[in-house]
Write a protein that holds these residues in place. Structure first.
Motif, PDB file in Angstrom:
ATOM      1  N   SER A   1      -5.554   1.835   1.458  1.00  0.00           N
ATOM      2  CA  SER A   1      -6.554   2.896   1.458  1.00  0.00           C
ATOM      3  C   SER A   1      -7.944   2.318   1.226  1.00  0.00           C
ATOM      4  O   SER A   1      -8.166   1.544   0.312  1.00  0.00           O
TER       5      SER A   1
ATOM      6  N   ARG B   1      -1.187   4.363  -1.934  1.00  0.00           N
ATOM      7  CA  ARG B   1      -2.617   4.265  -1.602  1.00  0.00           C
ATOM      8  C   ARG B   1      -2.743   3.612  -0.234  1.00  0.00           C
ATOM      9  O   ARG B   1      -2.893   2.403  -0.141  1.00  0.00           O
TER      10      ARG B   1
ATOM     11  N   ALA C   1       0.829  -1.205   0.000  1.00  0.00           N
ATOM     12  CA  ALA C   1       0.000   0.000   0.000  1.00  0.00           C
ATOM     13  C   ALA C   1       0.867   1.260   0.000  1.00  0.00           C
ATOM     14  O   ALA C   1       0.587   2.217  -0.729  1.00  0.00           O
TER      15      ALA C   1
ATOM     16  N   ALA D   1      -4.295   8.675  -1.434  1.00  0.00           N
ATOM     17  CA  ALA D   1      -4.812   7.842  -2.526  1.00  0.00           C
ATOM     18  C   ALA D   1      -4.817   8.671  -3.802  1.00  0.00           C
ATOM     19  O   ALA D   1      -5.363   9.766  -3.827  1.00  0.00           O
ATOM     20  N   ASP D   2      -4.169   8.130  -4.831  1.00  0.00           N
ATOM     21  CA  ASP D   2      -4.121   8.788  -6.141  1.00  0.00           C
ATOM     22  C   ASP D   2      -3.619  10.223  -6.053  1.00  0.00           C
ATOM     23  O   ASP D   2      -4.138  11.115  -6.717  1.00  0.00           O
TER      24      ASP D   2
END
Length: 178
Positions: free
Chosen positions: A173, A44, A39, A79-80
């Protein structure tokens, strides 16, 4: 004769000590560790914060800034390329100024690193930028070598001595439930 007995005793002791040598414990990462590492590498992740620790470099002498304190449901997530955070009502007084964001919109995060440290931890760096921040914030996440436990340091750039240290756990995430 005494010399021969002493020599035999020393040889027997050396053989015994050699056979009883301690074996090094091998660090076997758990499934949680592998998931947390993936992760972080993917950028993320969610860090659920458990506790905040005093900073000896803190210019404040107020007790809330110099004592260990448990956290209640506070977290930050990436995230992103987007950064979000939540501070519970119980923790809001402590994090009034230091925390990178309090549910502000439009913050960006750049994740880099994955450098293995000497003690087995893996360090990731997160740079948080965006409108509403007085200055960019730098977050270092040190992932434990065997589990999803982590140690977090938040440091403002430009030589500001204020540093916040926390502990928590890393999750992918969206999978840990906020």
């Amino acid at each position: 004769m005494k010399t021969l007995v002493r020599m035999m005793f020393l040889v027997a002791l050396a053989l015994f000590a050699g056979s009883c040598g301690t074996q090094r414990e091998t660090a076997v990462p758990s499934a949680e560790h592998r998931t947390a590492l993936e992760a972080l590498q993917a950028g993320r992740f969610l860090v659920k914060l458990d506790a905040v620790y005093p900073s000896s470099a803190s210019p404040w002498q107020h007790s809330s800034h110099t004592e260990y304190r448990e956290l209640h449901g506070s977290y930050f997530a990436v995230a992103d390329g987007k950064y979000t955070s939540y501070i519970s009502l119980e923790d809001r007084g402590f994090f009034a100024d230091e925390f990178p964001a309090r549910k502000r919109e439009g913050l960006r995060a750049e994740v880099s690193g994955g450098k293995k440290m000497r003690n087995g931890e893996i360090r990731f760096r997160v740079k948080v930028t965006g409108g509403g921040l007085v200055a960019d914030k730098r977050i270092a996440v040190f992932l434990d070598g065997k589990s999803n436990k982590c140690y977090v340091k938040i440091t403002p750039p430009s030589g500001n001595p204020l540093q916040t240290s926390m502990s928590g756990r890393v999750y992918p995430s969206g999978s840990a439930g906020k």
